[in-house]
Motif scaffolding. Structure first.
Motif, short mmCIF file in Angstrom:
data_model
loop_
_atom_site.label_atom_id
_atom_site.label_comp_id
_atom_site.label_asym_id
_atom_site.label_seq_id
_atom_site.Cartn_x
_atom_site.Cartn_y
_atom_site.Cartn_z
N ALA A 82 0.85 -1.21 0.00
CA ALA A 82 0.00 0.00 0.00
C ALA A 82 0.88 1.25 0.00
N ASP A 99 -2.99 4.70 -2.94
CA ASP A 99 -4.03 3.71 -2.67
C ASP A 99 -5.17 4.29 -1.85
N CYS A 100 -4.84 5.14 -0.90
CA CYS A 100 -5.89 5.73 -0.07
C CYS A 100 -6.27 7.12 -0.56
N ARG A 133 -8.60 -0.64 0.36
CA ARG A 133 -7.20 -0.98 0.12
C ARG A 133 -6.70 -2.03 1.08
N LYS A 173 -7.44 -5.53 0.02
CA LYS A 173 -6.69 -6.09 -1.11
C LYS A 173 -5.66 -7.10 -0.64
#
Lengths: 482, 249
Positions: free
Chosen positions: A390, A394-395, A419, A422
């Motif tokens: 991450a 991603d965020c 995320r 995942k």
């Protein structure tokens, strides 16, 4: 004798002065035809002009000096202007200047046959019936000032020479049947960073003497081949492009991939360090959808609405010439560094009241450390990472990065949950709480972590100093006892 | 193996094979855990990078760390189970239990170090320093096992408990690791290697044997009990250098 002698010599002087000298001077100037003097009587003076039906006008003054210096100095006016002579001066009507020019050019063809002019390949395309679409003789060669082509010094410089034709819309014809009508705007050349270059500096193989005819499959083939010339000067940039995703696509046969001129233009090349928005717009040409998303991001809005020059544009994250495929693990692993370029820069972040700790808190945490080692491992072995760790995007989003505070905070939180899952497939709703965001633990944020750290911060030194003191006492006692 | 007793001296059995093996076990697993764990904690150090790269990368280092932790957890559980059974059913003496005497012994020893008293504390089978280390390993070990498991299975923990527990576990794990490492590297290594009384190495946990002289010096209470003699006789019979000089001090 004395008197007759004086009369004779005076007569001789007068003869020489008034008859021979003017004759000599006349002969020395290549002897203008009789009618020329007649025509020039009027046409050497300013003010004469021809007005066309479309209100365009053409000055009818002839520059005598230019005329005398021209290769046609020996011709009479009527040799070219066939409708005119000492006796006749037709009053003619033309719809516009262009029509007049075309008509005037017919005079050239009285002497210069099709066969003769066909020997120059450049002329081939001009032998069409529709003269309105192609340049005519005088467009390139001029009229009263025509000089010997071999002299090559007709024009001030090469650019002037080339522009003489190419300022007109000329057609390039390709095997595919495609035509490219292209006109070089002299003012563009003047404003471009290459204004000091001559045409042949880029158009290799062409010169005042050379105009090779080349065959390209298509217009795109021509553009790709033409942009090859850039690397002769910009080799550093060229080598960078070899690593780019665009070059990879191109070498795989995707001709849509951009070459130099697609982003930089051809004759109107401005400095790459101009305003940021200009650069972003270049990418927009092909990546329209991404640009739209970017425009609504916190960075894009600032760029477009406030002309903010601190925000990143496409090239700040994707690089300029070595644009790599952003969908790889390699690129993913560079993301914290890319964001850190600005977000770890105190000077920039202070302007917007943002903390530079955001990068550090990530890098010092589990994912940041993992990422760091993945990168190091790649340096020593060629094995690539197998897991997508991450990273910021991603965020926070990629092109749609929003403010992490305020309204969009919820979106960031939702991204976080998605995320996490995942990699941590069975993560539940409170799992994202295990990431204490980019905050340093404090009594308000993550009090448990703060208290544990505080206890150890006191306890570890207390314990270790205590033990060391005991050791020192023990050694001291042993030494004293001996 | 070299021992620190030059004189001919009776050797006594202090540790059985079981305890020797246990020590080897914890010695090896602890070293591996320190190597793989602290190089993650101090990831900025060049040495840490070198270790992790040599181990085959961060994923491999973590794998080794977790499974070694699991082995140590099993060993700890086994140890506590055996100890419980021994204490309850086999009536083993509770020689490791901390009692009031340990605190007075510690104070007595400090007094002795400062020259207030002439003799060190008279200790039983395990002195207060050894008990401190033992309980440090047991309590610290249990703490490390639990926090380690939380970090290994964070999603499982967050399913039932607040998410903040995970960074809290990390804080505990990493701090406790540093504390344990420092205690071992400073205190344990001093007491078993560099202390002038045992230098160059206290071999008792490797051979299981100890000299009677060291027993009389370090564990007189146990020796008196074992030999069925009064404590005073043991002390009187022990003519260690420290005592003589201490008395003349």
């Amino acid at each position: 004798m004395k008197k007759t002698d004086r009369i004779f010599s005076t007569a001789m002087v007068l003869f020489i002065l008034f008859v021979l000298v003017p004759l000599q001077v006349h002969a020395g100037k290549d002897g203008p035809a009789e009618d020329e003097q007649t025509c020039l009587n009027c046409h050497k003076s300013k003010g004469l002009q021809l007005t066309f039906e479309n209100k365009e006008s053409l000055p009818l003054q002839v520059d005598v000096k230019e005329l005398r210096a021209s290769v046609h100095a020996g011709l009479a006016c009527a040799n070219c202007h066939t409708d005119f002579s000492i006796d006749t001066h037709l009053k003619r009507k033309f719809p516009g200047k262009r029509e007049y020019t075309i008509k005037a050019s017919r005079g050239c063809r009285l002497c210069h046959s099709d066969r003769q002019i066909k020997t120059k390949k450049i002329h081939l395309s001009m032998l069409t019936d529709d003269k309105t679409k192609v340049p005519v003789c005088v467009d390139c060669h001029g009229f009263h000032s025509i000089k010997r082509i071999s002299g090559g010094k007709v024009f001030e410089d090469e650019t002037q020479y080339c522009l003489n034709c190419h300022k007109h819309k000329l057609g390039l014809h390709f095997k595919s049947g495609d035509n490219l009508f292209f006109q070089v705007d002299p003012s563009h050349i003047q404003q471009s960073v290459h204004s000091k270059l001559g045409c042949s500096d880029c158009h290799l193989g062409f010169s005042i003497d050379q105009h090779p005819q080349r065959n390209f499959k298509s217009r795109r083939d021509y553009s790709i081949a033409a942009s090859d010339t850039c690397r002769r000067c910009h080799f550093d940039k060229y080598t960078k492009t070899l690593e780019s995703v665009h070059y990879t696509l191109l070498s795989q046969g995707d001709l849509r991939a951009p070459v130099c001129t697609d982003c930089h233009g051809s004759h109107f090349i401005s400095s790459g360090k101009s305003e940021k928005i200009m650069s972003a717009r270049r990418c927009q040409k092909c990546h329209e959808d991404i640009f739209a998303v970017y425009s609504s991001s916190v960075h894009g809005k600032a760029l477009l609405d406030e002309r903010n020059q601190d925000v990143p544009i496409c090239v700040d994250c994707h690089n300029v010439h070595s644009i790599e495929d952003p969908r790889t693990f390699d690129y993913r692993e560079k993301v914290p560094g890319v964001c850190g370029n600005c977000h770890a820069n105190k000077a920039i972040m202070a302007k917007y009241g943002l903390s530079t700790e955001v990068v550090n808190t990530y890098l010092q945490d589990f994912h940041g450390i993992t990422l760091k080692f993945y990168k190091k491992q790649k340096e020593v072995s060629d094995k690539s990472s197998t897991r997508p760790i991450a990273v910021c995007t991603d965020c926070h989003g990629i092109h749609d990065i929003a403010k992490a505070r305020g309204q969009s905070a919820a979106a960031v939180k939702a991204n976080l949950m998605k995320r996490c899952r995942k990699c941590h497939a069975n993560a539940t709703r409170n799992f994202p709480e295990s990431w204490i965001s980019h905050y340093e633990p404090s009594l308000e944020r993550a009090p448990l972590v703060y208290i544990i750290n505080l206890i150890y911060k006191i306890f570890i030194p207390f314990m270790i100093i205590g033990l060391i003191l005991q050791i020192l006492l023990h050694i001291w006692r042993y030494a004293v006892n001996r | 193996m070299v021992t620190s007793e030059p004189k001919e001296s009776a050797r006594l059995r202090r540790f059985g094979t079981y305890r020797i093996v246990e020590h080897y076990f914890i010695m090896i697993t602890f070293s591996i855990l320190v190597l793989t764990g602290l190089s993650q904690k101090f990831h900025e150090f060049e040495l840490s990078n070198w270790i992790i790269i040599k181990l085959g990368g961060i994923d491999m280092a973590r794998l080794i760390h977790r499974y070694t932790g699991l082995v140590l957890a099993a060993a700890t559980a086994q140890h506590l189970a055996v100890a419980s059974i021994g204490l309850v059913f086999r009536k083993w003496p509770a020689s490791m239990v901390i009692n009031a005497k340990d605190f007075t012994d510690a104070i007595d020893n400090i007094k002795y170090y400062f020259g207030v008293t002439n003799s060190p504390a008279l200790c039983d089978r395990y002195d207060y320093k050894q008990k401190f280390e033992y309980w440090g390993v047991v309590v610290g070990g249990v703490l490390m096992i639990f926090t380690g498991l939380i970090l290994w299975f964070p999603t499982l923990v967050a399913r039932y408990l607040p998410g903040e527990l995970i960074p809290a576990a990390k804080a505990t794990h990493t701090n406790e690791a540093l504390l344990a490492f420092l205690v071992i590297i400073i205190w344990h290594i001093y007491n078993s290697i560099f202390s002038p009384e045992v230098f160059p190495l206290d071999t008792s946990i490797f051979t299981g044997g100890i000299s009677r002289e060291r027993m009389a010096h370090e564990h007189p209470v146990e020796l008196a009990r074992a030999e069925g003699k009064p404590l005073e006789e043991i002390i009187a019979g022990h003519h260690g250098e420290t005592y003589k000089i201490a008395e003349g001090d």
